[in-house]
Scaffold this active site. Sequence first.
Site, mmCIF file in Angstrom:
data_model
loop_
_atom_site.group_PDB
_atom_site.id
_atom_site.type_symbol
_atom_site.label_atom_id
_atom_site.label_comp_id
_atom_site.label_asym_id
_atom_site.label_seq_id
_atom_site.Cartn_x
_atom_site.Cartn_y
_atom_site.Cartn_z
ATOM 1 N N ASP A 9 -2.450 -0.596 -6.338
ATOM 2 C CA ASP A 9 -3.235 0.391 -6.069
ATOM 3 C C ASP A 9 -3.046 1.352 -7.138
ATOM 4 O O ASP A 9 -2.295 1.801 -7.664
ATOM 5 C CB ASP A 9 -2.404 1.100 -4.874
ATOM 6 C CG ASP A 9 -2.711 2.258 -4.390
ATOM 7 O OD1 ASP A 9 -3.949 2.719 -4.955
ATOM 8 O OD2 ASP A 9 -1.940 3.027 -3.358
ATOM 9 N N ALA A 42 0.984 -1.162 -0.082
ATOM 10 C CA ALA A 42 -0.038 0.083 -0.065
ATOM 11 C C ALA A 42 0.727 1.190 -0.128
ATOM 12 O O ALA A 42 2.053 1.195 0.326
ATOM 13 C CB ALA A 42 -1.066 -0.075 1.259
ATOM 14 N N CYS A 43 0.248 2.405 -0.261
ATOM 15 C CA CYS A 43 1.208 3.798 -0.254
ATOM 16 C C CYS A 43 1.497 3.756 0.979
ATOM 17 O O CYS A 43 1.133 3.570 2.109
ATOM 18 C CB CYS A 43 -0.235 5.051 -0.458
ATOM 19 S SG CYS A 43 0.416 6.447 -0.360
ATOM 20 N N PRO A 44 3.029 4.224 0.955
ATOM 21 C CA PRO A 44 3.876 4.852 0.110
ATOM 22 C C PRO A 44 4.712 3.675 -0.782
ATOM 23 O O PRO A 44 5.502 3.923 -1.228
ATOM 24 C CB PRO A 44 4.631 5.873 0.429
ATOM 25 C CG PRO A 44 4.844 5.334 1.984
ATOM 26 C CD PRO A 44 3.877 4.485 2.226
ATOM 27 N N GLY A 45 4.233 2.654 -0.451
ATOM 28 C CA GLY A 45 5.240 1.279 -1.148
ATOM 29 C C GLY A 45 5.567 1.566 -2.552
ATOM 30 O O GLY A 45 6.673 1.371 -2.768
#
Lengths: 183, 84
Positions: free
Chosen positions: B48, B21-24
Amino acid sequence: MENEMGNEQMMQDLIKRVETLEANAPEDRLALGCLSGDLDKTMAAFIIAIGAAAFDMEVDIFFTFWATAALRDPKKKVKKDLLGNMFGMMLPNGAGKLPLSKMQMMGMGPLMIKGVMKKHGAKSLEELMKDAADLGVRLHVCTMSMDLMGIKREEMIDYPHMQFVGVGTFVDIFSNAKQCWFL
Amino acid sequence: MTAEELMAMEVGKLVDARGTACPGPLLDAKRAIAECPVGEVMEVQSSDDGTIIDIQRWCKKMGHEYLGDREDDGFWSVYLRRAK
């Protein structure tokens, strides 16, 4: 002849003004302030910090008041006086123990959020802190807050870019940054 | 670029950020770009769809050329060309 002198003077003035402007121009740097010590707000700060670092911005985060407890390392034990011990017990012992700003529900809220985060592949706050460290995000911790709450430097996490500072650093960091956020 | 054109591109660096998930995905892209030879294409896979606009803006800031994106089986592939 007189006119030429005037032009020369004008040029000098302009150069001086441009130099002053350049010296005072904001740097490509993000400044964040963490005060709440809430899990949600602290996570937001680190996600924004990592995003900015990915955009090649420099990032400074100032930690004050309740937020300083988020940087405690639960594995480290230190000797404190009575009041320090009492504060130490009442304050969250590290990033894994932070409460939520909403839906705390006696500790159920953070557990549920962590479950949902895991399911969605979102990183924990501890993992976000590691990423931030890798990217060179700098942490500045307010020494007065630590003194008030009896938090010792020896119980803080091992973070490569962490400094213990006062309000002067905060003002300096925020005055030259392109963007500033306080959470 | 169309999905077919994107799929036909030679990819110099593939980044599989699916399931993070963000910021991945953005962070994975930032780390991987160093391993993508200059002038070659990097493909970032993400589950995402927020990654699409994130990478477009990232390319603009970093000077890379955004080539396009396509939807695959439950994820998105974003393509860019490394500038420097």
